[in-house]
Design an enzyme around this catalytic site. Structure first.
Site, PDB file in Angstrom:
ATOM      1  N   GLU A 298      39.900  46.252  31.379  1.00 35.46           N
ATOM      2  CA  GLU A 298      39.600  44.880  31.915  1.00 35.46           C
ATOM      3  C   GLU A 298      38.976  44.010  31.218  1.00 35.46           C
ATOM      4  OE1 GLU A 298      41.310  42.967  35.608  1.00 35.46           O
ATOM      5  OE2 GLU A 298      43.801  44.190  35.100  1.00 35.46           O
TER       6      GLU A 298
ATOM      7  N   GLU B  24      48.617  49.634  33.981  1.00 32.72           N
ATOM      8  CA  GLU B  24      48.478  48.651  35.456  1.00 32.72           C
ATOM      9  C   GLU B  24      50.014  48.232  35.250  1.00 32.72           C
ATOM     10  OE1 GLU B  24      45.299  47.233  37.113  1.00 32.72           O
ATOM     11  OE2 GLU B  24      43.806  48.267  36.137  1.00 32.72           O
TER      12      GLU B  24
END
Length: 503
Positions: free
Chosen positions: A174, A293
C-alpha cells in the site's frame, strides 16, 4: 410462490482452471494475529515451539495454499534481521504502523516452520517503506540461496540448513497510502520496485514478484497509480495487487450484499489497466492479479487499542454476522468468476484480526460465520470454473441497480468427476427455486447440498455459543434427467455437490 431462477452449466464453457492460491490468506504482525493467535507459549494446546495446535487444526482444515507475511502496514517499518537468530538476542522495538511493541519472538524462520505445519506456502513481503534494494536482496539470499554466501550461511547457523524457497514476493505494501511508513508517489514507488525486483531476481531467478496496486478503488490516485507503476515495472513483475474491503456499517444488508458487483467491476477495471499498459508496450506478457487483501471489515465495533506500545493488544477483532458470511460467499464467487485473471487472493486476515477464526488468550478457539463459505470454496472450489448462464429476479438498492438475487458459479473437478455449484440467495425474506441444466455432463447424482442459513441476519458465533451459525448438510435438492431442482432458503449460502457418471 417462491422466486425462481435458472442456471445453465456446460462442461465446455470453461473460464479457467483455478489456481489453488485463489484461496490464500494473510497474517500480519498486528493485534493478536501472531501473538495469541498462531503463537502462544504456555497455552494448553501449544506445541514445543509455542504454536497453538487448535489454531493449526482449524487452519489446516481450510487447506489454505499460501499465506502472506509479515504485512501489511507492519512491513513498511520492519527490519527482517530483527526477527532471526537466537530469541534471547532479539530486540523489542516500537512498531509505528500499529503503535505497539514488537517482541520479535516470531520472525521469518518461525513463520516458515508454522506454514509447513498448516500446509501452506509463504507469500513474503519486503520493506519498501524505510528500506529498499539492499535489504530485499539480502532477505532473498537468506531465505532461498542454498549455502556458500554470507546470508545463506547465516540462515544455516540459525538452524535452517535447507533454504525456505519462498516463491512469491510482494514489493512493499500500500505504498500509495499516506498512512504508510515511507509512502511514495507512483513514480517513486515504480522506480524503486523495479530496481528492487531486478536485484531480487538476480539472486533467485525462480521467484515471482507482485507490485503494489492502489490501496483501494476509492483512492484519488486510483488508475493513474496502476498505469504509472506498471509502466515502470512491467518487464520485472508478474502480478499487480488489489486490496478491497467492504462493510455493513450502515445496516443496509440488501445494499451490502450487492457490493460484490463493485468487487467485480474493480477487478475488471484493474485488468483493463494492465492490458492498456501491455498494448502500450507492445508486450506479449500478461500481468496477472493478486487480490492479496480482501474481506468484510466493519469499522463499527472494530477498533485499535487505546493505549500505545502494548504487546499484541486486541485490535480490529470483528465479530462476524450471518450477513457477513453471505457477503464473503458472494466475494468468493466473484473471485472464481475471475479465475482467468486473479491467480492469488488472500482473505485478510486469518486469525483474530478481521478473521474467520477467533481465539481467547489461554482459552478456547471458535469459528466465525465467515469461516464456512471460505472453507467450502477452498475445499470444493478446485478444478475448472465454468461460465454459468443464469437468469434471476433482480432488485435495486441504495448504490446498485439490477442486482440479481441469485449469485452463483460452478466448478468442475475433472480428477474427481465432481461438479460443485456455489450459490447465494440474496433475498432477505423469500426462498428461491433454482433450476440447473447440466445435461452436457450426462448422468449426474447428488452428493450433498450444504446450507448456511439463519433466521437472524445479525446472528454471530461466540465462545459461549460457537455453533450458533453453522452449515448443515441435507439442503433441498433433487435431480431428474440431468437437471437439478434446488430450494435456496432466504439469505442463504449453498454448496450443491454433484457426481458425474464418468467417475
Amino acid at each position: 410462490m417462491s422466486l425462481k431462477s435458472t442456471m445453465l452449466i456446460d462442461k465446455d464453457f470453461a473460464i479457467s482452471p483455478v489456481d489453488p492460491r485463489l484461496y490464500g490468506s494473510f497474517i500480519e504482525h498486528l493485534g493478536r494475529a501472531v501473538y495469541g493467535g498462531i503463537y502462544e507459549p504456555g497455552h494448553p494446546t501449544a506445541d514445543e515451539n509455542g504454536f497453538r495446535r487448535d489454531a493449526i487444526e482449524a487452519i489446516r482444515a481450510l487447506q489454505v495454499p499460501i499465506i502472506r507475511y509479515p504485512g501489511g502496514n507492519f512491513v513498511s517499518g520492519y527490519n527482517w534481521e530483527d526477527g532471526v537468530g537466537p530469541k534471547s538476542e532479539r530486540k523489542r522495538l516500537l512498531d509505528l504502523a500499529w503503535w505497539t511493541t514488537e517482541t520479535n519472538e516470531v520472525g521469518t524462520n518461525e513463520f516458515a516452520d508454522w506454514a509447513k505445519l498448516v500446509g501452506s506456502e509463504v507469500m513474503m513481503a519486503v520493506n519498501l517503506g524505510t528500506r529498499g534494494i539492499d535489504a530485499a536482496r539480502n532477505l532473498v539470499e537468506y531465505c532461498n540461496h542454498p549455502s556458500g554466501s554470507y546470508w545463506s550461511d547465516l540462515r544455516i547457523s540459525h538452524g535452517y540448513k535447507d533454504p525456505h524457497k519462498f516463491k512469491t514476493w510482494c514489493l512493499g505494501n500500500e505504498m500509495d497510502g499516506p498512512w504508510q511508513i515511507g509512502a511514495k508517489t507512483a513514480v517513486e514507488y515504480g522506480r524503486l520496485a523495479n530496481e528492487t525486483g531486478k536485484a531480487m531476481r538476480w539472486v533467485d531467478p525462480s521467484i515471482e514478484l507482485v507490485a503494489c496496486g492502489s490501496s483501494s478503488s476509492g483512492m484519488s490516485t486510483f488508475a493513474d497509480w496502476e498505469a504509472t507503476v506498471l509502466d515502470l515495472t512491467y518487464d520485472t513483475v508478474d502480478y499487480l495487487s488489489l486490496h478491497a474491503y467492504y462493510n455493513n456499517n450502515a445496516g443496509d444488508t440488501a445494499n451490502f450484499l450487492a457490493s460484490s458487483l463493485n468487487f467485480d467491476a474493480f477487478i475488471d477495471s484493474v485488468a483493463s489497466i494492465c492490458d492498456y499498459v501491455k498494448a502500450k508496450k507492445r508486450s506479449k506478457k500478461k500481468i496477472m492479479l493478486s487480490l492479496d487483501e480482501w474481506n468484510v471489515w466493519n469499522t463499527i465495533g472494530s477498533s485499535r487499542a487505546d493505549e500505545r506500545w502494548q504487546v499484541a493488544p486486541p485490535e480490529f477483532e470483528d465479530v462476524y454476522t450471518h450477513a457477513d458470511a453471505l457477503a464473503v460467499g458472494c466475494y468468493l464467487i466473484t473471485l472464481m468468476k475471475h479465475a482467468d485473471r486473479v491467480k492469488m487472493a488472500c482473505i485478510a486476515q486469518l486469525i483474530n484480526v478481521i478473521a474467520p477464526i477467533t481465539t481467547e488468550n489461554g482459552g478456547p478457539l471458535w469459528l466465525q460465520t465467515t469461516y464456512y463459505p471460505f472453507l467450502h470454496a477452498s475445499v470444493y472450489g478446485r478444478g475448472t470454473v465454468l461460465h454459468a448462464i443464469t437468469s434471476s429476479p433482480k432488485y435495486d438498492s441504495k448504490d446498485y441497480t439490477d442486482v440479481p438475487y441469485l449469485e452463483a458459479i460452478s466448478v468442475h473437478n475433472e480428477e474427481t468427476g465432481e461438479v460443485t455449484i456455489f450459490a447465494v440467495n440474496r433475498h432477505l425474506g423469500e426462498s428461491m427455486e433454482l433450476n440447473v441444466d447440466l445435461r452436457s455432463f450426462g448422468a449426474v447424482s447428488l452428493i450433498e447440498h450444504i446450507v448456511l442459513e439463519s433466521n437472524e441476519l445479525m446472528a454471530v458465533n461466540t465462545k459461549e455459543n460457537p455453533n450458533n451459525v453453522a452449515p448443515r448438510s441435507g439442503g433441498s435438492s433433487s435431480i431428474d434427467n440431468g437437471r437439478v431442482k434446488a430450494q435456496l432458503a432466504k439469505a442463504s449460502w449453498n454448496v450443491i455437490r454433484l457426481q458425474t457418471k464418468a467417475n
